[in-house]
Write a protein that holds these residues in place. Sequence first.
Motif, PDB file in Angstrom:
ATOM      1  N   TRP A  96       5.568   3.394   1.445  1.00  9.39           N
ATOM      2  CA  TRP A  96       5.023   2.119   0.977  1.00  9.39           C
ATOM      3  C   TRP A  96       5.272   1.063   2.037  1.00  9.39           C
ATOM      4  CZ3 TRP A  96       7.058  -2.728   0.490  1.00  9.39           C
ATOM      5  CH2 TRP A  96       6.293  -3.674  -0.191  1.00  9.39           C
ATOM      6  N   HIS A  97       4.287   0.166   2.242  1.00  8.59           N
ATOM      7  CA  HIS A  97       4.498  -0.975   3.143  1.00  8.59           C
ATOM      8  C   HIS A  97       3.853  -2.217   2.555  1.00  8.59           C
ATOM      9  CE1 HIS A  97       0.469  -1.690   4.944  1.00  8.59           C
ATOM     10  NE2 HIS A  97       0.287  -0.391   4.736  1.00  8.59           N
ATOM     11  N   ALA A  98       4.437  -3.372   2.844  1.00 12.07           N
ATOM     12  CA  ALA A  98       3.892  -4.645   2.374  1.00 12.07           C
ATOM     13  C   ALA A  98       2.635  -4.995   3.163  1.00 12.07           C
ATOM     14  CB  ALA A  98       4.937  -5.750   2.527  1.00 12.07           C
ATOM     15  N   ASN A  99       1.620  -5.515   2.473  1.00 10.41           N
ATOM     16  CA  ASN A  99       0.372  -5.866   3.148  1.00 10.41           C
ATOM     17  C   ASN A  99       0.541  -7.034   4.112  1.00 10.41           C
ATOM     18  OD1 ASN A  99      -0.942  -3.855   1.765  1.00 10.41           O
ATOM     19  ND2 ASN A  99      -1.759  -5.213   0.178  1.00 10.41           N
ATOM     20  N   MET A 100       1.438  -7.959   3.794  1.00 12.37           N
ATOM     21  CA  MET A 100       1.635  -9.142   4.621  1.00 12.37           C
ATOM     22  C   MET A 100       2.578  -8.893   5.793  1.00 12.37           C
ATOM     23  SD  MET A 100      -0.329 -11.387   3.291  1.00 12.37           S
ATOM     24  CE  MET A 100       0.241 -12.899   4.056  1.00 12.37           C
ATOM     25  N   ASN A 101       3.355  -7.813   5.722  1.00 14.88           N
ATOM     26  CA  ASN A 101       4.333  -7.531   6.775  1.00 14.88           C
ATOM     27  C   ASN A 101       4.559  -6.019   6.870  1.00 14.88           C
ATOM     28  OD1 ASN A 101       6.409  -7.422   8.606  1.00 14.88           O
ATOM     29  ND2 ASN A 101       7.894  -8.546   7.357  1.00 14.88           N
ATOM     30  N   ASP A 102       3.933  -5.377   7.852  1.00 13.14           N
ATOM     31  CA  ASP A 102       4.006  -3.914   7.984  1.00 13.14           C
ATOM     32  C   ASP A 102       5.446  -3.412   8.148  1.00 13.14           C
ATOM     33  OD1 ASP A 102       1.309  -3.848   7.816  1.00 13.14           O
ATOM     34  OD2 ASP A 102       0.929  -3.446   9.933  1.00 13.14           O
ATOM     35  N   SER A 103       6.321  -4.245   8.724  1.00 13.35           N
ATOM     36  CA  SER A 103       7.693  -3.805   8.984  1.00 13.35           C
ATOM     37  C   SER A 103       8.547  -3.774   7.714  1.00 13.35           C
ATOM     38  CB  SER A 103       8.370  -4.701  10.032  1.00 13.35           C
ATOM     39  OG  SER A 103       8.484  -6.023   9.553  1.00 13.35           O
ATOM     40  N   PHE A 104       8.046  -4.389   6.622  1.00 10.96           N
ATOM     41  CA  PHE A 104       8.735  -4.285   5.335  1.00 10.96           C
ATOM     42  C   PHE A 104       8.204  -3.030   4.656  1.00 10.96           C
ATOM     43  CE2 PHE A 104       9.280  -5.995   0.813  1.00 10.96           C
ATOM     44  CZ  PHE A 104      10.601  -5.571   0.758  1.00 10.96           C
ATOM     45  N   ASN A 105       8.921  -1.921   4.810  1.00  8.12           N
ATOM     46  CA  ASN A 105       8.396  -0.641   4.354  1.00  8.12           C
ATOM     47  C   ASN A 105       9.526   0.319   3.987  1.00  8.12           C
ATOM     48  OD1 ASN A 105       9.313   0.753   6.834  1.00  8.12           O
ATOM     49  ND2 ASN A 105       7.661  -0.383   7.845  1.00  8.12           N
ATOM     50  N   THR A 113       0.835  -1.201   0.000  1.00 12.49           N
ATOM     51  CA  THR A 113       0.000   0.000   0.000  1.00 12.49           C
ATOM     52  C   THR A 113       0.868   1.248   0.000  1.00 12.49           C
ATOM     53  OG1 THR A 113      -1.713  -1.175   1.243  1.00 12.49           O
ATOM     54  CG2 THR A 113      -1.815   1.231   1.258  1.00 12.49           C
ATOM     55  N   PHE A 114       0.419   2.241  -0.770  1.00  9.64           N
ATOM     56  CA  PHE A 114       1.089   3.541  -0.860  1.00  9.64           C
ATOM     57  C   PHE A 114       0.345   4.562   0.002  1.00  9.64           C
ATOM     58  CE2 PHE A 114       3.630   4.596  -4.990  1.00  9.64           C
ATOM     59  CZ  PHE A 114       4.800   4.551  -4.266  1.00  9.64           C
ATOM     60  N   PHE A 115       1.087   5.402   0.717  1.00 13.21           N
ATOM     61  CA  PHE A 115       0.545   6.602   1.343  1.00 13.21           C
ATOM     62  C   PHE A 115       1.268   7.804   0.745  1.00 13.21           C
ATOM     63  CE2 PHE A 115      -0.373   3.407   4.571  1.00 13.21           C
ATOM     64  CZ  PHE A 115      -1.670   3.729   4.964  1.00 13.21           C
ATOM     65  N   ILE A 116       0.522   8.767   0.266  1.00 15.31           N
ATOM     66  CA  ILE A 116       1.107   9.998  -0.276  1.00 15.31           C
ATOM     67  C   ILE A 116       0.689  11.153   0.635  1.00 15.31           C
ATOM     68  CG2 ILE A 116       1.210  11.555  -2.254  1.00 15.31           C
ATOM     69  CD1 ILE A 116       0.454   9.194  -4.032  1.00 15.31           C
ATOM     70  N   THR A 117       1.676  11.841   1.225  1.00  9.72           N
ATOM     71  CA  THR A 117       1.383  12.935   2.150  1.00  9.72           C
ATOM     72  C   THR A 117       2.014  14.230   1.648  1.00  9.72           C
ATOM     73  OG1 THR A 117       3.302  12.949   3.670  1.00  9.72           O
ATOM     74  CG2 THR A 117       1.718  11.165   3.936  1.00  9.72           C
ATOM     75  N   ASN A 118       1.932  15.264   2.471  1.00  9.83           N
ATOM     76  CA  ASN A 118       2.514  16.555   2.093  1.00  9.83           C
ATOM     77  C   ASN A 118       4.020  16.610   2.310  1.00  9.83           C
ATOM     78  OD1 ASN A 118       1.948  16.394   4.895  1.00  9.83           O
ATOM     79  ND2 ASN A 118       2.077  18.624   5.093  1.00  9.83           N
ATOM     80  N   VAL A 119       4.621  15.573   2.951  1.00  7.26           N
ATOM     81  CA  VAL A 119       6.067  15.597   3.190  1.00  7.26           C
ATOM     82  C   VAL A 119       6.808  14.374   2.673  1.00  7.26           C
ATOM     83  CG1 VAL A 119       5.912  17.098   5.213  1.00  7.26           C
ATOM     84  CG2 VAL A 119       5.833  14.617   5.515  1.00  7.26           C
ATOM     85  N   ARG A 120       6.086  13.289   2.319  1.00  3.69           N
ATOM     86  CA  ARG A 120       6.785  12.066   1.922  1.00  3.69           C
ATOM     87  C   ARG A 120       5.858  11.093   1.210  1.00  3.69           C
ATOM     88  NH1 ARG A 120       7.098   8.646   7.663  1.00  3.69           N
ATOM     89  NH2 ARG A 120       5.097   9.387   8.469  1.00  3.69           N
TER      90      ARG A 120
END
Length: 347
Positions: free
Chosen positions: A195-204, A185-192
């Motif tokens: 991306w993080h893996a759906n199966m493992n949040d720590s892989f980002n 999943t991608f997050f697009i914000t005002n500063v950055r």
Amino acid sequence: MVVMAAAATADSLWEDRDVRFDISSQQMKMRPGEVLIDCLEPIEDTKGNNGEKGRLLVTNLRIIWHSVVLPRVNLSVGYNCFVNTTTRTANSKLRGQTEALYILTKCNNTRFEFIFTNVIPGSPRLFASVISVHRAYETSKMYRELKLRSALIQNKQLRLLPKEQVYNKINGVWNLSSDQGNLGTFFITNVRVVWHANMNDSFNVSIPYLQIRSIKIRDSKFGLALVIESSQATGGYVLGFKIDPIEKLEEIAKEINSLHKVFSVSPIFGVDYEMEEKPQQLEDLTVEQIEEDVEIEANEPTDAFVAYFADGNKQQDREPVFSEELGLAIEKLKDGFTLQGLWEVMG
């Protein structure tokens, strides 16, 4: 192949990463996003210009000291170069034996030491301003540094930084760092961009706009992909992401490119600190340096920063001696120095 280029931001940023001496009046001016937090005077540069009154400017990226009489005699020290800050007794020509601010720095494998003394007795503001702002800089690195495998996600949502806003969340984004790719999943914000893996949040990965060198759409073995290249300061990473369909890929690339351009005009460095008293604008505190019609005799070349070397600009290690205190061989200490004293400096 569709290509979208983004202006380099981080590769031109030096203010917080460098130690510079006798900079031009243009380099003393604040870059976009740099804010003057405090102005202190009179402050003595006790190590390099002992006996001379000066002004210390504290911004969100660096400290600037310059002589009041001769502004071209100055120095700029970025917070990213700071190794240690402490208060100790120094011998000032203007104050005599007095408490001073010691700053040990490291820049390009060279250590510099700076000593600043407040000429006005009984004023702790020098210590409070520099140490507090530097602490704010140290605790806001997510705004300025590319991060891998950090604690970015909580309950499948991005852990927001202060003043950060999420503009878009995109599901079904493949990270192409491995042969098979990883769905995330991608997050697009005002500063950055995060991306993080759906199966493992720590892989980002967290990529601040400050560290993005280019944003492109180009061919890969997985087909057309979004490619984000980071600045040389972060190691020049090339990160690929697969987004389908192509219309959505182009839309996301355009959005990130647009936000990066807006950010480049007015960067957010994340150093949030305000003094109760508002300082004057930096432009009002500095004066243009006038070229004087003075003939200078040629002498042996000297560098302005020689006086600031943390260890006297030694060219080689001193001979080893046995230390009974430590029970091992150490480099011989300079005259007047003790192990206890060195521990107190670095503590």
